[in-house]
Design a protein around this motif. Structure first.
Motif, short mmCIF file in Angstrom:
data_model
loop_
_atom_site.label_atom_id
_atom_site.label_comp_id
_atom_site.label_asym_id
_atom_site.label_seq_id
_atom_site.Cartn_x
_atom_site.Cartn_y
_atom_site.Cartn_z
N SER A 418 0.81 -1.22 0.00
CA SER A 418 0.00 0.00 0.00
C SER A 418 0.84 1.27 0.00
CB SER A 418 -0.93 0.00 1.22
OG SER A 418 -0.16 -0.05 2.43
N ALA A 419 2.10 1.20 0.38
CA ALA A 419 2.94 2.40 0.43
C ALA A 419 3.19 2.94 -0.97
CB ALA A 419 4.26 2.09 1.12
N GLU A 420 2.98 4.25 -1.13
CA GLU A 420 3.15 4.87 -2.44
C GLU A 420 4.60 4.78 -2.93
OE1 GLU A 420 0.92 5.98 -4.45
OE2 GLU A 420 -0.76 5.62 -3.10
N SER A 421 5.55 4.73 -1.99
CA SER A 421 6.96 4.72 -2.38
C SER A 421 7.47 3.31 -2.68
CB SER A 421 7.81 5.34 -1.25
OG SER A 421 7.64 4.60 -0.05
N GLU A 422 6.61 2.32 -2.52
CA GLU A 422 7.05 0.94 -2.74
C GLU A 422 7.53 0.79 -4.19
OE1 GLU A 422 7.93 -2.89 -2.43
OE2 GLU A 422 6.59 -2.18 -3.99
N ARG A 423 8.73 0.22 -4.37
CA ARG A 423 9.34 0.23 -5.70
C ARG A 423 8.64 -0.69 -6.69
NH1 ARG A 423 15.24 -2.70 -4.80
NH2 ARG A 423 14.54 -4.47 -3.52
N VAL A 424 7.99 -1.79 -6.22
CA VAL A 424 7.23 -2.63 -7.16
C VAL A 424 6.07 -1.86 -7.73
CG1 VAL A 424 5.89 -4.75 -7.40
CG2 VAL A 424 7.91 -4.73 -5.94
N ARG A 425 5.37 -1.12 -6.86
CA ARG A 425 4.23 -0.33 -7.32
C ARG A 425 4.68 0.72 -8.34
NH1 ARG A 425 -0.80 0.98 -5.71
NH2 ARG A 425 -0.67 -0.48 -3.98
N TYR A 462 15.64 -16.87 -2.11
CA TYR A 462 15.47 -15.51 -1.63
C TYR A 462 15.35 -15.48 -0.11
CZ TYR A 462 14.49 -14.49 -6.54
OH TYR A 462 14.58 -14.38 -7.88
N ASP A 463 15.56 -14.30 0.44
CA ASP A 463 15.43 -14.08 1.88
C ASP A 463 13.99 -14.37 2.30
OD1 ASP A 463 15.36 -13.25 4.46
OD2 ASP A 463 15.99 -11.18 4.07
N PRO A 464 13.76 -15.27 3.25
CA PRO A 464 12.40 -15.62 3.66
C PRO A 464 11.57 -14.42 4.08
CG PRO A 464 13.99 -17.14 4.62
CD PRO A 464 14.78 -16.03 4.01
N GLY A 465 12.20 -13.38 4.55
CA GLY A 465 11.45 -12.21 4.99
C GLY A 465 11.16 -11.22 3.89
N PHE A 468 8.65 -12.07 -2.73
CA PHE A 468 9.13 -12.89 -3.84
C PHE A 468 9.18 -12.10 -5.13
CE2 PHE A 468 7.87 -15.71 -7.42
CZ PHE A 468 9.04 -16.45 -7.50
N VAL A 469 8.10 -11.41 -5.46
CA VAL A 469 8.05 -10.64 -6.71
C VAL A 469 9.07 -9.51 -6.70
CG1 VAL A 469 6.61 -9.11 -8.10
CG2 VAL A 469 5.65 -11.24 -7.21
N GLU A 470 9.21 -8.82 -5.58
CA GLU A 470 10.17 -7.71 -5.49
C GLU A 470 11.60 -8.21 -5.69
OE1 GLU A 470 11.36 -4.04 -2.45
OE2 GLU A 470 9.89 -5.55 -1.86
N PHE A 472 12.55 -10.79 -7.38
CA PHE A 472 12.74 -11.15 -8.79
C PHE A 472 12.92 -9.91 -9.65
CE2 PHE A 472 10.37 -11.68 -12.88
CZ PHE A 472 11.36 -12.37 -13.57
N LEU A 473 12.07 -8.89 -9.43
CA LEU A 473 12.12 -7.71 -10.28
C LEU A 473 13.38 -6.89 -10.08
CD1 LEU A 473 8.39 -6.50 -10.02
CD2 LEU A 473 9.50 -7.63 -11.97
N PHE A 474 13.97 -6.93 -8.89
CA PHE A 474 15.09 -6.03 -8.62
C PHE A 474 16.40 -6.76 -8.30
CE2 PHE A 474 11.25 -3.62 -7.75
CZ PHE A 474 11.47 -2.49 -8.53
N SER A 475 16.41 -8.08 -8.51
CA SER A 475 17.66 -8.81 -8.39
C SER A 475 18.24 -9.04 -9.78
CB SER A 475 17.44 -10.15 -7.68
OG SER A 475 16.71 -11.02 -8.53
N GLU A 476 19.42 -9.58 -9.85
CA GLU A 476 20.06 -9.79 -11.15
C GLU A 476 20.18 -11.28 -11.49
OE1 GLU A 476 23.79 -7.86 -11.03
OE2 GLU A 476 22.95 -5.84 -10.85
N THR A 477 19.49 -12.14 -10.76
CA THR A 477 19.65 -13.58 -10.98
C THR A 477 18.65 -14.17 -11.95
OG1 THR A 477 18.27 -13.99 -9.03
CG2 THR A 477 20.65 -13.92 -8.70
N GLY A 478 17.57 -13.47 -12.25
CA GLY A 478 16.56 -13.99 -13.16
C GLY A 478 15.63 -14.99 -12.47
N GLY A 479 14.89 -15.75 -13.28
CA GLY A 479 13.94 -16.70 -12.72
C GLY A 479 13.30 -17.53 -13.80
N TYR A 480 12.29 -18.31 -13.43
CA TYR A 480 11.59 -19.17 -14.38
C TYR A 480 10.10 -18.83 -14.36
CZ TYR A 480 11.82 -21.73 -9.91
OH TYR A 480 11.82 -22.08 -8.58
N CYS A 481 9.27 -19.71 -14.90
CA CYS A 481 7.88 -19.37 -15.16
C CYS A 481 7.13 -18.89 -13.92
CB CYS A 481 7.15 -20.54 -15.80
SG CYS A 481 7.14 -22.06 -14.79
#
Length: 732
Positions: A418-425, A462-465, A468-470, A472-481
């Protein structure tokens, strides 16, 4: 003619039956490389051997010739019987049983000795017993079908009853119409003999079952109990939480998305399903709506009995596809084991039903998904609306966002989004840009994920805390389906577009020799479904990456990304919307016809069906010629000045009406024994006129030719029945 009826026709019928018998066995055990020609030869040789051997024993003349041919065929059959490679009958049976028990493919090499034994034994059995009791042919075939059904080796055994039925009908017509006419009136059913045959069949079935690991395969006991229990107290609703083994792509090597998303995975290439249909499609298994940040959870749901979708949904889809030919297609799904109770379906499914099963189908209309009440390896058929047709309708119009309470579940986000500054948003809103409709936003976001991220099966844990989506979007390791589908769904929800996460299989182009699609663990996949038209509840498939098979990651996981499909290019999967310019709309001609079915290699069953159709046409032509011949003979007898032809015709008609001349009996003596007085009176006049022509040299006259022939034919029809009368009158 008598030789043809009693020898050739009889053995031709046995050959036809054994060809069908062998075809059923081959399909039952999924022997995919065996040709129709080889099966026909294997059925022909033992039948020919027994036929010539029977003629050599029974015929009085030219026995040496028939015996020589029989000996040659015995040698050929023995050579083929002996040539079984390194496998014996016992080894073959053990290998086949082991393969079926553990879901492995049965090869031609391991099955050939067993098939030879079945064809040889069945041919010899029928050749010896069919003359004693013609319907033994039907009993043997029924025993095979019952065996296949009972041991649960072949779940579509009932389908092949249809293949046997023409042979059974032909056998009844031939034997009752020709071979046994002289004794038809006195033919009685020997109850003791029938009882003995039933016991013998039961013994054969029981012996065959002794080789089967029933703990692994099982009988139909539980299914019968379920069936009769449902008849008495039918189940109309089941809770989703009570379903046994719901589908998840964790069965293919991924992590279970219910508990943990992401992580390094290793996917093998073993086979999971088979499917037969016109086009490769996305097979939906699990639809999830609640994202927790580390997992996707299935909403609490219930299923109602029945495999047909709601009427309102059908009316919408029917109206969209009404102007398109072949807009409704079907695909048959063949599970290779009891892997899940979930029944895979396509987006915009019309109906789902088991092909031959007493299991029931349950349906959830909110997510358009299906399930059985328990794990099943039964095949089933999915009727669906061809997704490109629906896609053309959706991308040719503007559907702005709307807020409906039923779709709020597809907009839910974790509280920390909900935070406006959240980078995924921020990223999601920036990528969607000025796109207005749900479709345009989905196109822009899909294109972004395809071009900006790399595919790998080893993205690390990924860090359990963290989200998951964040990560993936901001790491450099990539992912699968799983990464791509989750990210697309969340970014769409941030933009106010209802979206859901889907797991299942994406069918590739690989086909088996019988034309069926081969679906492997490497085809297990996750993608996103987007609600485009909220008013009519119409969804569209969006896929931001390929499967493991498509990405080429099976042998070398983690060796670097494979370049995803070119932005704007067509994805090979049916129903996948591939964007053009981000935020743009591809040009679509609504009048453009939908492409036809993909050519499918002819299967064993279709080849056999084609041979049957040719045989049916040939038989129809032969029957037509025989009928024409008989009609010509009758008309020539009616119009001939001489009574010889007509007199012979009438004698044949009287024999058909069970007026059989005794040996050494004169025409007058025979006439005085006729049962019908009207026929007797006119037949005496005919005899006198015929004698006048034969012995007196005068031309005989008999003006009631047609009337007498008609009356005798009517009597024959009453005594024999219409079908047999027509068969004898116009064919034999």
């Amino acid at each position: 003619m008598d030789f043809f009826k009693s020898r050739i026709l009889q053995n031709l019928l046995i050959f036809l039956n054994m060809t069908v018998f062998a075809a059923v066995v081959v399909r039952a055990y999924h022997i995919r490389e065996l040709s129709v020609a080889l099966v026909a030869i294997m059925a022909f040789l033992p039948v020919a051997m027994t036929a010539f051997l029977s003629v050599a024993i029974r015929e009085k003349y030219q026995r040496a010739r028939w015996a020589a041919i029989a000996v040659i065929l015995i040698v050929i059959n023995y050579t083929i019987w002996r040539y079984t490679g390194e496998s014996t009958i016992g080894d073959s049976l053990a290998d086949v049983n082991h393969a079926l028990t553990f879901g492995q493919e049965v090869t031609v090499e391991m099955f050939m000795p067993l098939l030879r034994m079945l064809i040889m034994g069945g041919s010899l059995l029928l050749a010896v017993t069919v003359t004693i009791f013609p319907y033994n042919l039907i009993i043997v075939d029924t025993g095979l079908i019952f065996f296949l059904w009972a041991v649960d080796y072949y779940n579509q055994a009932a389908d092949y009853v249809k293949m046997f039925v023409p042979v059974w009908v032909l056998s009844i017509l031939l034997y009752r119409g020709t071979f046994l006419d002289e004794t038809a009136k006195s033919l009685k059913v020997n109850k003791k003999a029938r009882l003995f045959q039933i016991l013998a069949i039961s013994l054969v079935v029981a012996t065959g079952m002794s080789f089967v690991d029933l703990d692994k395969k099982g009988l139909y006991t539980d299914r019968l109990w379920t069936y009769f229990n449902n008849m008495l107290v039918p189940t109309l609703y089941i809770n989703g939480q009570e379903i046994e083994s719901p589908f998840t792509i964790a069965s293919s090597g991924y992590n279970d998305s219910d508990t943990k998303l992401g992580g390094d995975v290793s996917i093998n290439d073993s086979e999971s399903l088979r499917a037969k249909g016109d086009n490769p499609v996305y097979l939906r298994g699990s639809v999830k709506s609640r994202y927790t940040g580390t997992s996707w959870l299935v909403a609490e749901m219930g299923y109602t009995a029945g495999g047909r979708v709601e009427d309102y949904r059908l009316s919408v889809l029917n109206s969209i596809t009404s102007s398109y030919a072949e807009a409704i297609k079907n695909i048959e799904i063949y599970p290779l084991s009891d892997m899940t109770s979930t029944l895979f379906n396509t987006l915009n499914t019309r109906e789902l039903y088991f092909n031959n099963s007493i299991q029931r189908v349950f349906y959830n209309g909110d997510f358009q998904i299906y399930t059985a009440n328990k794990e099943s390896s039964e095949s089933y058929t999915v009727e669906y609306y061809y997704e490109p047709v629906i896609r053309q309708e959706l991308i040719s119009k503007d559907f702005g966002p709307s807020v409906r309470s039923r779709n709020l579940r597809y907009l839910e986000l974790p509280s920390y989004y909900s935070a406006e500054s959240e980078r995924v948003r921020s990223l999601a809103l920036n990528v969607a840009g000025t796109a207005k409709s749900n479709y345009e936003k989905a196109v822009a976001l899909t294109d972004y994920l395809k071009t900006q991220y790399s595919y790998t099966l080893t993205p690390g844990t990924y860090d359990p805390g963290s989200d998951f989506v964040e990560e993936f979007l901001f790491s450099e390791t990539g992912g699968y389906c799983v990464h791509y589908a989750s990210a697309l769904a969340i970014m769409l929800r941030i933009n106010g577009v209802p979206a859901r996460y889907v797991e299942g299989f994406k069918i590739s182009g690989e086909k088996a020799s019988d034309g069926s699609y081969v679906i492997r663990n490497s085809d297990a996949h996750a993608w996103t479904e987007v609600l485009i038209d909220e008013d009519r509840d119409l969804w569209m498939t969006f896929d931001a990456t390929g499967t493991v098979r498509e990405q080429g990651e099976i042998d070398e996981p983690g060796e670097g990304p494979v370049d995803p499909a070119t932005p704007g290019g067509e994805d090979p999967g049916e129903g996948t919307v591939t964007p053009g310019t981000p935020g743009g709309r591809p040009e679509v001609d609504p009048e453009e016809p939908i492409p036809g079915p993909i050519p499918v290699k002819e299967t064993f069953g279709s080849m056999l069906a084609r041979l049957f159709s040719y045989a049916a046409i040939a038989m129809a032509v032969i029957l037509a010629l025989m009928v024409l011949r008989k009609l010509i003979i009758v008309e020539m007898a009616m119009w001939s000045k001489s009574l010889k032809r007509y007199f012979s015709l009438i004698n044949g008609a009287l024999e058909e009406a069970y007026e059989v001349r005794k040996k050494g009996e004169t025409d007058l003596e025979f006439a005085n024994r006729l049962h019908d007085s009207g026929i007797k009176e006119r037949y005496l006049i005919l005899v006198g006129e015929a004698y006048k022509e034969v012995y007196g040299g005068e031309e005989g006259e008999f003006p009631e030719r047609r009337e007498l022939y008609r009356d005798i034919s009517r009597r024959a029809m009453r005594l024999r029945g219409l079908p047999r009368h027509i068969f004898r009158r116009y064919v034999i």
